[in-house]
Structure formats: C-alpha cells, structure tokens
Design a protein around this motif. Structure first.
Motif, PDB file in Angstrom:
ATOM      1  N   VAL A   1      40.961 -22.822  24.616  1.00  0.00           N
ATOM      2  CA  VAL A   1      40.621 -24.215  24.917  1.00  0.00           C
ATOM      3  C   VAL A   1      39.259 -24.298  25.602  1.00  0.00           C
ATOM      4  N   LEU A   2      38.984 -23.383  26.521  1.00  0.00           N
ATOM      5  CA  LEU A   2      37.679 -23.382  27.191  1.00  0.00           C
ATOM      6  C   LEU A   2      36.549 -23.220  26.183  1.00  0.00           C
ATOM      7  N   TYR A   3      36.699 -22.273  25.267  1.00  0.00           N
ATOM      8  CA  TYR A   3      35.649 -22.062  24.267  1.00  0.00           C
ATOM      9  C   TYR A   3      35.471 -23.284  23.379  1.00  0.00           C
ATOM     10  N   THR A   4      36.562 -23.829  22.862  1.00  0.00           N
ATOM     11  CA  THR A   4      36.459 -24.939  21.914  1.00  0.00           C
ATOM     12  C   THR A   4      35.895 -26.198  22.571  1.00  0.00           C
ATOM     13  N   VAL A   5      36.308 -26.481  23.793  1.00  0.00           N
ATOM     14  CA  VAL A   5      35.806 -27.685  24.467  1.00  0.00           C
ATOM     15  C   VAL A   5      34.295 -27.588  24.678  1.00  0.00           C
ATOM     16  N   ILE A   6      33.827 -26.441  25.146  1.00  0.00           N
ATOM     17  CA  ILE A   6      32.391 -26.275  25.411  1.00  0.00           C
ATOM     18  C   ILE A   6      31.588 -26.329  24.112  1.00  0.00           C
ATOM     19  N   SER A   7      32.006 -25.562  23.114  1.00  0.00           N
ATOM     20  CA  SER A   7      31.230 -25.480  21.879  1.00  0.00           C
ATOM     21  C   SER A   7      31.301 -26.774  21.072  1.00  0.00           C
ATOM     22  N   VAL A   8      32.455 -27.438  21.061  1.00  0.00           N
ATOM     23  CA  VAL A   8      32.578 -28.702  20.329  1.00  0.00           C
ATOM     24  C   VAL A   8      31.667 -29.769  20.925  1.00  0.00           C
ATOM     25  N   TYR A   9      31.588 -29.816  22.233  1.00  0.00           N
ATOM     26  CA  TYR A   9      30.725 -30.802  22.878  1.00  0.00           C
ATOM     27  C   TYR A   9      29.259 -30.550  22.552  1.00  0.00           C
ATOM     28  N   LEU A  10      28.824 -29.292  22.578  1.00  0.00           N
ATOM     29  CA  LEU A  10      27.422 -28.978  22.323  1.00  0.00           C
ATOM     30  C   LEU A  10      27.048 -29.141  20.856  1.00  0.00           C
ATOM     31  N   THR A  11      27.961 -28.869  19.945  1.00  0.00           N
ATOM     32  CA  THR A  11      27.655 -28.974  18.518  1.00  0.00           C
ATOM     33  C   THR A  11      27.764 -30.406  17.997  1.00  0.00           C
ATOM     34  N   GLY A  12      28.244 -31.311  18.810  1.00  0.00           N
ATOM     35  CA  GLY A  12      28.319 -32.705  18.386  1.00  0.00           C
ATOM     36  C   GLY A  12      29.497 -33.035  17.503  1.00  0.00           C
ATOM     37  N   ASN A  13      30.485 -32.172  17.457  1.00  0.00           N
ATOM     38  CA  ASN A  13      31.667 -32.459  16.647  1.00  0.00           C
ATOM     39  C   ASN A  13      32.590 -33.477  17.304  1.00  0.00           C
ATOM     40  N   ASN A  14      32.282 -33.872  18.530  1.00  0.00           N
ATOM     41  CA  ASN A  14      33.088 -34.878  19.216  1.00  0.00           C
ATOM     42  C   ASN A  14      32.535 -36.286  19.057  1.00  0.00           C
ATOM     43  N   ALA A  15      31.504 -36.451  18.177  1.00  0.00           N
ATOM     44  CA  ALA A  15      30.893 -37.767  18.006  1.00  0.00           C
ATOM     45  C   ALA A  15      31.779 -38.704  17.200  1.00  0.00           C
ATOM     46  N   ASP A  16      32.678 -38.148  16.379  1.00  0.00           N
ATOM     47  CA  ASP A  16      33.543 -38.978  15.543  1.00  0.00           C
ATOM     48  C   ASP A  16      34.873 -39.206  16.279  1.00  0.00           C
ATOM     49  N   GLU A  17      35.920 -39.516  15.541  1.00  0.00           N
ATOM     50  CA  GLU A  17      37.212 -39.798  16.167  1.00  0.00           C
ATOM     51  C   GLU A  17      37.689 -38.603  16.990  1.00  0.00           C
ATOM     52  N   SER A  18      38.241 -38.883  18.157  1.00  0.00           N
ATOM     53  CA  SER A  18      38.641 -37.817  19.076  1.00  0.00           C
ATOM     54  C   SER A  18      39.857 -37.031  18.583  1.00  0.00           C
ATOM     55  N   PHE A  19      40.696 -37.653  17.751  1.00  0.00           N
ATOM     56  CA  PHE A  19      41.901 -36.954  17.314  1.00  0.00           C
ATOM     57  C   PHE A  19      41.549 -35.724  16.489  1.00  0.00           C
ATOM     58  N   ARG A  20      40.385 -35.709  15.839  1.00  0.00           N
ATOM     59  CA  ARG A  20      39.971 -34.534  15.072  1.00  0.00           C
ATOM     60  C   ARG A  20      39.773 -33.330  15.985  1.00  0.00           C
ATOM     61  N   ILE A  21      39.252 -33.558  17.174  1.00  0.00           N
ATOM     62  CA  ILE A  21      39.035 -32.468  18.119  1.00  0.00           C
ATOM     63  C   ILE A  21      40.368 -31.912  18.599  1.00  0.00           C
ATOM     64  N   TYR A  22      41.341 -32.790  18.799  1.00  0.00           N
ATOM     65  CA  TYR A  22      42.661 -32.311  19.221  1.00  0.00           C
ATOM     66  C   TYR A  22      43.292 -31.438  18.136  1.00  0.00           C
ATOM     67  N   TYR A  23      43.161 -31.866  16.893  1.00  0.00           N
ATOM     68  CA  TYR A  23      43.665 -31.055  15.788  1.00  0.00           C
ATOM     69  C   TYR A  23      42.964 -29.702  15.732  1.00  0.00           C
ATOM     70  N   PHE A  24      41.649 -29.719  15.893  1.00  0.00           N
ATOM     71  CA  PHE A  24      40.879 -28.487  15.851  1.00  0.00           C
ATOM     72  C   PHE A  24      41.301 -27.535  16.966  1.00  0.00           C
ATOM     73  N   ILE A  25      41.507 -28.049  18.163  1.00  0.00           N
ATOM     74  CA  ILE A  25      41.921 -27.201  19.285  1.00  0.00           C
ATOM     75  C   ILE A  25      43.304 -26.600  19.028  1.00  0.00           C
ATOM     76  N   ILE A  26      44.224 -27.407  18.521  1.00  0.00           N
ATOM     77  CA  ILE A  26      45.572 -26.901  18.227  1.00  0.00           C
ATOM     78  C   ILE A  26      45.521 -25.790  17.182  1.00  0.00           C
ATOM     79  N   LEU A  27      44.753 -25.998  16.125  1.00  0.00           N
ATOM     80  CA  LEU A  27      44.648 -24.984  15.072  1.00  0.00           C
ATOM     81  C   LEU A  27      43.964 -23.724  15.575  1.00  0.00           C
TER      82      LEU A  27
END
Length: 322
Positions: free
Chosen positions: A160-186
């Motif tokens: 979770v620490l890795y995904t939260v940091i890298s997702v924020y920096l890569t801009g993958n959190n600009a769209d709907e937030s539920f996609r990030i939750y799915y990505f973290i779970i997977l």
C-alpha cells in the motif's frame, strides 16, 4: 553392657526418627512432583498457542527490526523513484505506453519483494521448529497461522505504501478514485500470491536451491502471461497463462486503470494525433479488453489458499517423517 545397650537404643531411636523424616520428605516431594507433572503435561489450547507464538514473533521483530525497516524503506524509496521516472503519465493519451510500463514494473516489483522476503523463513527456522514441535511445545497449525498473521499484514502495508506514493506521482489518481482502490487491491493480492509461493518454495527445497528456484519460477510466470499476449504463446505452454497470478494481477491492474468505461484521455494541443485517446483502443490492442476483474481476484485468492495448504502439508511431512 548396659552402657553399650543404651547407646544402641539411642542410635536406633535416632535412625527411626531419620527414616520417618526422610519418608515424609520423600512423600512430600513425590506429591509435589505429581502435581507439577499434572500441571506441566496439560496442553495449552489452540488459541493460547497461537497468541503466544504471535507474541514471540512480535518480540523477535522488535529485537531484529532492521530487516523490517529495510523492507518498508525499500518500498517507499522505489515508489519515489518509479513516481519520478513516470511522473504524470497516467492521465495523457500520449503516455499510455509509459503508464503500461509503470504498471508492469510495479506488479513485477511487488511480486519479487513478496516472494523473496519470505523464501528463507522456513529454511532458517526448520531446526528450531523441529526441536520445539518434537518436545510438544506447540502444534504446527498455530505456528503457521501466527506466522501468516504477521507476514500478510506487513507485506500488505509495504504494498500500500508503494502504490499510494507511486500512483500519486504518476498522475493515475487524476480520474475516478475507485480505480485506485481496485489497483491497490489487485497489487496486494498479487504480492500475497507471490508470498504464498515463496513460503512453499522455502519449505520444500534446501536453502541454496530455494534462493535459486524462487526467481526462476517468477521469470517463467512473467514470460507466460505477464508481458506476452495470449496468441504469441506457444500452445503447449498456454496452460501457464491460465494459472499465472502474474497475469491476473497485471491484467486486472490494466483493466482497473483503463477499463470500466473510462472516458477519453486528454490529448495535448501540440499533438496532431493521439492513437490511444480512447482507453478501449489500447485494451483491444493489448488483447485484454475482455478481462473479468472477479476472475482475476478469484484466481489469486485460490493460488494463495492452495499454496499455503501445500506449505502446511510439506512442513507436516518434514516434522513427522522417521
């Protein structure tokens, strides 16, 4: 004669007194031993064994905290590095392939860290486990469950620490937030599936062979289904595509980011043509437009359950063989 007889009588009385005292002492000692033995041979309950072993793991982790701290810091540092290398690639149509590489590298990293962090757990502890299990201090099942109760949450926190940091920096959190939750779970499930494989390899093989075979298995699964399209795989090896937790985690992450009816991506004004402006075009190009998220999650959960069960059976066989 009278003097000698008097002395003999006195000595006899003293011997009888000593015998009575010794007999009483022996009786008392035997009673204490019987009570001690009754207390000592009463086996602790399953729950008590589990919590005592879990407490021992926490004590050992507190004493040898450097390895755990290194695992945490490595995920944080690599998350910052990946985020810097692929900064703001998640919301543009011109950087879809760069984001694809970021997702590929992320799942690959989490799989390797999940597997290699635990592959030496049983080879290093099998001597202690054999001795303590032979002495009937505890059972195998509470030991294994206590180990999983510590390793699974810790590896999940690292992921979770890795995904939260890298997702924020890569801009993958600009769209709907539920996609990030799915990505973290997977991502967590992929890492835990690899961890289950690491436990099994470590429990089955000797130390030197386990360290060698672990990465080899990871490479095999990454080739057959992780970075290769299904039609490009030789038919004789396509069965590995269907059981690859690598493939399930990676394709599920791609579908979480670019699937689920995601709207068109932004195309810069200075770019004449954006081929992957529609996320569906990219998914069709990679031949993963028909990915089912539920199937990906189910496959990784089944892999975890099966590998942990096989690990437990392997340990039981090693502890009970004559």
């Amino acid at each position: 004669m009278k003097t000698l007889n008097a002395r003999a009588a006195t000595n006899a009385m003293m011997d009888d007194s000593d015998n009575e005292v010794g007999s009483a002492a022996r009786t008392k000692s035997n009673d204490r031993y019987t009570a001690y033995k009754a207390v000592r041979t009463e086996q602790a309950s399953f729950i008590m064994q589990y919590f005592l072993l879990l407490n021992r793991i926490f004590i050992c982790a507190r004493r040898n905290y450097f390895l755990l701290l290194a695992r945490l810091m490595s995920h944080i540092v690599i998350g910052l590095i990946f985020g810097y290398l692929y900064m703001n690639v998640g919301d543009k149509a011109t950087t879809v392939l760069g984001n694809y590489v970021y997702l590929y590298g992320s799942i690959l990293l989490l799989v390797y860290t999940g597997k290699m962090a635990v592959v030496l757990t049983f080879p290093l502890e099998i001597g202690m486990l054999t001795r303590e299990h032979f002495n009937r201090w505890y059972g195998l099942t509470p030991y294994f469950l206590s180990l999983l109760s510590f390793e699974i949450p810790f590896q999940s926190i690292c992921t979770v620490l890795y995904t939260v940091i890298s997702v924020y920096l890569t801009g993958n959190n600009a769209d709907e937030s539920f996609r990030i939750y799915y990505f973290i779970i997977l991502a967590v499930l992929a890492s835990l599936s690899a961890q289950a494989w690491g436990f099994f390899v470590g429990a089955t093989l000797p130390t030197k062979l386990a360290v060698f075979v672990g990465p080899i298995l990871a490479v095999l699964f990454s080739i057959f289904g992780f970075c290769t399209r299904y039609i490009d795989i030789t038919p004789i090896f396509r069965w590995m595509w269907h059981i690859s937790y690598f493939r399930a985690g990676f394709h599920g992450a791609l579908n979480a980011i670019y699937g689920l009816e995601r709207p068109f991506l932004s195309c810069p004004n200075d770019t004449m043509y954006c081929h992957f402006r529609s996320p569906k075009v990219f998914l069709n190009y990679m031949m993963i437009s028909d990915v089912n998220m539920a199937d990906c999650v189910t496959l990784m959960v089944v892999v975890m359950a099966v590998m942990h069960t096989l690990t437990l059976i392997t340990l039981w066989h090693k502890l009970n063989k004559r």
